[in-house]
Motif scaffolding. Sequence first.
Motif, mmCIF file in Angstrom:
data_model
loop_
_atom_site.group_PDB
_atom_site.id
_atom_site.type_symbol
_atom_site.label_atom_id
_atom_site.label_comp_id
_atom_site.label_asym_id
_atom_site.label_seq_id
_atom_site.Cartn_x
_atom_site.Cartn_y
_atom_site.Cartn_z
ATOM 1 N N THR A 3 0.848 -1.178 0.000
ATOM 2 C CA THR A 3 0.000 0.000 0.000
ATOM 3 C C THR A 3 0.885 1.229 0.000
ATOM 4 N N GLN A 4 0.677 2.128 -0.927
ATOM 5 C CA GLN A 4 1.408 3.396 -0.947
ATOM 6 C C GLN A 4 0.767 4.305 0.090
ATOM 7 N N ALA A 5 1.522 4.648 1.123
ATOM 8 C CA ALA A 5 1.000 5.499 2.195
ATOM 9 C C ALA A 5 1.816 6.783 2.271
ATOM 10 N N TYR A 6 1.149 7.872 2.585
ATOM 11 C CA TYR A 6 1.793 9.170 2.675
ATOM 12 C C TYR A 6 1.606 9.746 4.072
ATOM 13 N N THR A 7 2.580 10.515 4.509
ATOM 14 C CA THR A 7 2.529 11.084 5.850
ATOM 15 C C THR A 7 1.916 12.480 5.811
ATOM 16 N N PRO A 8 1.239 12.856 6.892
ATOM 17 C CA PRO A 8 0.681 14.209 6.955
ATOM 18 C C PRO A 8 1.803 15.238 7.056
ATOM 19 N N GLU A 9 1.658 16.324 6.311
ATOM 20 C CA GLU A 9 2.630 17.414 6.387
ATOM 21 C C GLU A 9 2.243 18.426 7.456
ATOM 22 N N GLN A 10 0.947 18.586 7.672
ATOM 23 C CA GLN A 10 0.451 19.503 8.694
ATOM 24 C C GLN A 10 -0.758 18.866 9.356
ATOM 25 N N SER A 11 -0.979 19.223 10.618
ATOM 26 C CA SER A 11 -2.138 18.701 11.335
ATOM 27 C C SER A 11 -2.614 19.740 12.354
ATOM 28 N N ALA A 12 -3.858 19.597 12.754
ATOM 29 C CA ALA A 12 -4.439 20.482 13.763
ATOM 30 C C ALA A 12 -5.561 19.738 14.468
ATOM 31 N N PHE A 13 -5.852 20.169 15.689
ATOM 32 C CA PHE A 13 -6.968 19.635 16.455
ATOM 33 C C PHE A 13 -7.969 20.742 16.672
ATOM 34 N N GLY A 14 -9.213 20.358 16.852
ATOM 35 C CA GLY A 14 -10.221 21.368 17.128
ATOM 36 C C GLY A 14 -11.535 20.733 17.496
ATOM 37 N N LYS A 15 -12.558 21.552 17.508
ATOM 38 C CA LYS A 15 -13.915 21.094 17.782
ATOM 39 C C LYS A 15 -14.808 21.555 16.649
ATOM 40 N N LEU A 16 -15.721 20.684 16.282
ATOM 41 C CA LEU A 16 -16.719 21.037 15.281
ATOM 42 C C LEU A 16 -17.844 21.811 15.953
ATOM 43 N N GLU A 17 -18.704 22.410 15.156
ATOM 44 C CA GLU A 17 -19.832 23.161 15.711
ATOM 45 C C GLU A 17 -20.710 22.298 16.610
ATOM 46 N N ASN A 18 -20.767 20.992 16.318
ATOM 47 C CA ASN A 18 -21.589 20.094 17.124
ATOM 48 C C ASN A 18 -20.870 19.629 18.392
ATOM 49 N N GLY A 19 -19.657 20.158 18.641
ATOM 50 C CA GLY A 19 -18.923 19.837 19.861
ATOM 51 C C GLY A 19 -18.015 18.620 19.762
ATOM 52 N N ARG A 20 -18.064 17.916 18.642
ATOM 53 C CA ARG A 20 -17.216 16.729 18.503
ATOM 54 C C ARG A 20 -15.779 17.132 18.197
ATOM 55 N N ASP A 21 -14.844 16.338 18.731
ATOM 56 C CA ASP A 21 -13.427 16.579 18.493
ATOM 57 C C ASP A 21 -13.063 16.193 17.074
ATOM 58 N N VAL A 22 -12.162 16.982 16.482
ATOM 59 C CA VAL A 22 -11.757 16.735 15.106
ATOM 60 C C VAL A 22 -10.235 16.823 14.988
ATOM 61 N N LEU A 23 -9.697 15.970 14.169
ATOM 62 C CA LEU A 23 -8.285 16.005 13.786
ATOM 63 C C LEU A 23 -8.267 16.357 12.307
ATOM 64 N N ILE A 24 -7.521 17.412 11.949
ATOM 65 C CA ILE A 24 -7.429 17.844 10.559
ATOM 66 C C ILE A 24 -6.038 17.499 10.051
ATOM 67 N N LEU A 25 -5.979 16.804 8.926
ATOM 68 C CA LEU A 25 -4.705 16.391 8.348
ATOM 69 C C LEU A 25 -4.567 16.937 6.935
ATOM 70 N N TYR A 26 -3.396 17.485 6.639
ATOM 71 C CA TYR A 26 -3.075 17.908 5.282
ATOM 72 C C TYR A 26 -2.041 16.935 4.723
ATOM 73 N N VAL A 27 -2.435 16.263 3.632
ATOM 74 C CA VAL A 27 -1.533 15.351 2.918
ATOM 75 C C VAL A 27 -1.621 15.743 1.446
ATOM 76 N N LYS A 28 -0.577 16.425 0.962
ATOM 77 C CA LYS A 28 -0.642 16.997 -0.389
ATOM 78 C C LYS A 28 -0.795 15.949 -1.480
ATOM 79 N N GLU A 29 -0.260 14.747 -1.268
ATOM 80 C CA GLU A 29 -0.306 13.710 -2.306
ATOM 81 C C GLU A 29 -1.718 13.204 -2.601
ATOM 82 N N PHE A 30 -2.684 13.510 -1.749
ATOM 83 C CA PHE A 30 -4.046 12.996 -1.938
ATOM 84 C C PHE A 30 -4.957 13.929 -2.723
ATOM 85 N N LYS A 31 -4.422 15.010 -3.235
ATOM 86 C CA LYS A 31 -5.259 16.009 -3.903
ATOM 87 C C LYS A 31 -6.147 15.390 -4.991
ATOM 88 N N GLU A 32 -5.560 14.645 -5.904
ATOM 89 C CA GLU A 32 -6.342 14.049 -7.001
ATOM 90 C C GLU A 32 -7.279 12.948 -6.512
#
Length: 135
Positions: A3-32
């Motif tokens: 499996t070709q796997a790519y690592t996140p270049e940037q990440s952040a944590f936060g909360k959604l409007e509904n109060g649920r926890d969210v992890l945001i990942l930026y992986v440039k190779e997944f654009k397409e």
Amino acid sequence: MFTQAYTPEQSAFGKLENGRDVLILYVKEFKETIRAINKAGLSNYTYHWFATEHQDSYVLQMVYTDDLHIAIRFNTQHFKLVAQLMEPKDVILTATPLSELMENAQKNSYNFLEFKDVLTFSRLSFTVPTPEHPN
């Protein structure tokens, strides 16, 4: 299984409007791939964790019904991200750098991030792969 796997270049944590926890990942190779999944309107996926051959990192793989898949590799420097997933979290996978999203929010005086190409995953959680169940 290779499996070709790519690592996140940037990440952040936060909360959604509904109060649920969210992890945001930026992986440039997944654009397409993100665009292809969104264009096809795919929403049904399964996910699983596995350890790499040398047991030095973990891979989170999401497989869609038509066999499109995304695999994110978490190396040792990313283990704090994996630790965040010990409790179920929503995950947003974006094809836009988080720094760019933050810049745009500040420039426009937004108190939110405006995403373009994203995939969202609900209630993902990390389970340690065992020798009996490596996948």
